[in-house]
Design a protein around this motif. Sequence first.
Motif, short mmCIF file in Angstrom:
data_model
loop_
_atom_site.label_atom_id
_atom_site.label_comp_id
_atom_site.label_asym_id
_atom_site.label_seq_id
_atom_site.Cartn_x
_atom_site.Cartn_y
_atom_site.Cartn_z
N THR A 8 0.84 -1.08 0.07
CA THR A 8 -0.14 -0.11 0.21
C THR A 8 0.86 1.28 -0.10
O THR A 8 1.69 1.30 0.75
CB THR A 8 -0.95 -0.09 1.21
N SER A 57 1.89 -1.96 -10.82
CA SER A 57 1.40 -0.83 -9.97
C SER A 57 0.10 -0.08 -10.52
O SER A 57 -0.11 -0.01 -11.97
CB SER A 57 2.73 0.04 -9.93
N SER A 58 -0.49 0.39 -9.58
CA SER A 58 -1.31 1.46 -9.98
C SER A 58 -0.82 2.63 -10.83
O SER A 58 0.27 3.03 -10.57
CB SER A 58 -2.18 2.04 -8.86
N THR A 63 1.43 5.78 -6.45
CA THR A 63 1.88 4.50 -6.36
C THR A 63 3.15 4.22 -7.30
O THR A 63 3.89 3.40 -7.09
CB THR A 63 0.54 3.64 -6.98
N LEU A 84 -5.87 -0.96 -10.90
CA LEU A 84 -5.42 -1.15 -9.65
C LEU A 84 -5.49 0.05 -8.62
O LEU A 84 -5.10 0.13 -7.41
CB LEU A 84 -4.02 -1.55 -9.44
N ARG A 85 -5.92 1.10 -9.34
CA ARG A 85 -6.20 2.42 -8.70
C ARG A 85 -7.45 2.43 -7.68
O ARG A 85 -7.93 1.31 -7.30
CB ARG A 85 -6.89 3.44 -9.78
N GLU A 86 -7.33 3.18 -6.57
CA GLU A 86 -8.25 3.58 -5.51
C GLU A 86 -9.52 3.67 -6.20
O GLU A 86 -9.67 4.01 -7.44
CB GLU A 86 -7.68 4.57 -4.73
N SER A 133 -10.85 -4.33 -9.91
CA SER A 133 -9.41 -4.86 -8.93
C SER A 133 -9.30 -6.72 -9.39
O SER A 133 -8.27 -7.07 -9.28
CB SER A 133 -10.08 -4.89 -7.46
N THR A 152 -0.49 -0.92 -4.60
CA THR A 152 -1.77 -0.37 -4.84
C THR A 152 -2.07 0.41 -3.64
O THR A 152 -1.30 1.15 -3.01
CB THR A 152 -2.62 -1.70 -5.06
N HIS A 153 -3.24 0.82 -3.37
CA HIS A 153 -3.90 1.69 -2.37
C HIS A 153 -4.48 1.05 -1.22
O HIS A 153 -5.08 -0.21 -1.30
CB HIS A 153 -5.03 2.68 -3.31
N SER A 156 -8.15 -0.28 -1.99
CA SER A 156 -8.10 -1.34 -3.03
C SER A 156 -7.46 -2.99 -2.60
O SER A 156 -7.69 -3.59 -3.14
CB SER A 156 -7.40 -1.04 -4.23
N VAL A 160 -7.83 -6.77 -3.51
CA VAL A 160 -6.80 -7.65 -3.91
C VAL A 160 -6.66 -8.88 -3.19
O VAL A 160 -6.48 -10.03 -3.72
CB VAL A 160 -5.36 -7.05 -3.91
#
Length: 215
Positions: A8, A57-58, A63, A84-86, A133, A152-153, A156, A160
Amino acid sequence: MRTVHVVTHPEATHHVEGAVGGWHDSRLTPAGLRAAASLAQALRARIPDGAEVELFSSDLQRTRQAAEEVAELFGVTPIPDRRLREKSYGQAQGKPQEWLDRRFVPPPAVGERMDHDEGVEGAETKAEWAQRSYAAMGEILQRPCEHQIVVTHGGSLTFVIASWIKMPIESAGYVSFRAPSGSITTLREDDFFHNRHVVSLGDARHLDTALRAVP
C-alpha cells in the motif's frame, strides 16, 4: 511456490492535506518517499537474489513513485495498470474530506451493498471497483512468476486479497482488510495443495512509527 507482495503506497499529499484521494493524482510527501525507500529495502531482504520478480502498480503518481523505488532495487520495469487504482470518488476527488463526509450515504447493513449509490456524483460503485480489481489480479495471477509485487492503495487492498482467496464479489461487499500506508501484505500459494495463504497483513515493521498512518 508463488508469493505476491502487496504494497500500500506510503503517505501522500492528500493524506496531510485532509483531501479525498481516490483518483485525485496526489504525490508522495517527503516522508512518503522515505517510507517507499524503506519498504523497497524490506522487499529486497525478503526476496532471494536471482529470483524471478515482476512488479505491477496502479498508474497514479503516488503508487508509481513507490513502485519506482522498488524497481530500482530489483532492476525491473513497473507494469502500470489503472485497474489497481483506488476507488473513484467522482466529484469529491481532491476536495476536503469533510465535503465528502457531509454527502456520503453509507451502505445498508443488509441488502444491496455492491451497487449502492453513495450519494456522490460520478463515484464508482463498490461493484465497479471490485470488478476491475478482480480483473487486474486475475491477469497478474495467470502469469507464471515466483515473486510478484503489486503496488496499490489502502482501499483497493481489500479487493486484491478478496480476489486472491477467490471470495465471490457479492460477498466482498461485507469485508474490509485494513493496513497501514506503506505496509506490505504477503500472499503465498503452495505447490502441493495449491492453497492460497494470507501470510501477513499490513506488515509495517520497516517503517518509522510516525509513518504508520492508516488511510
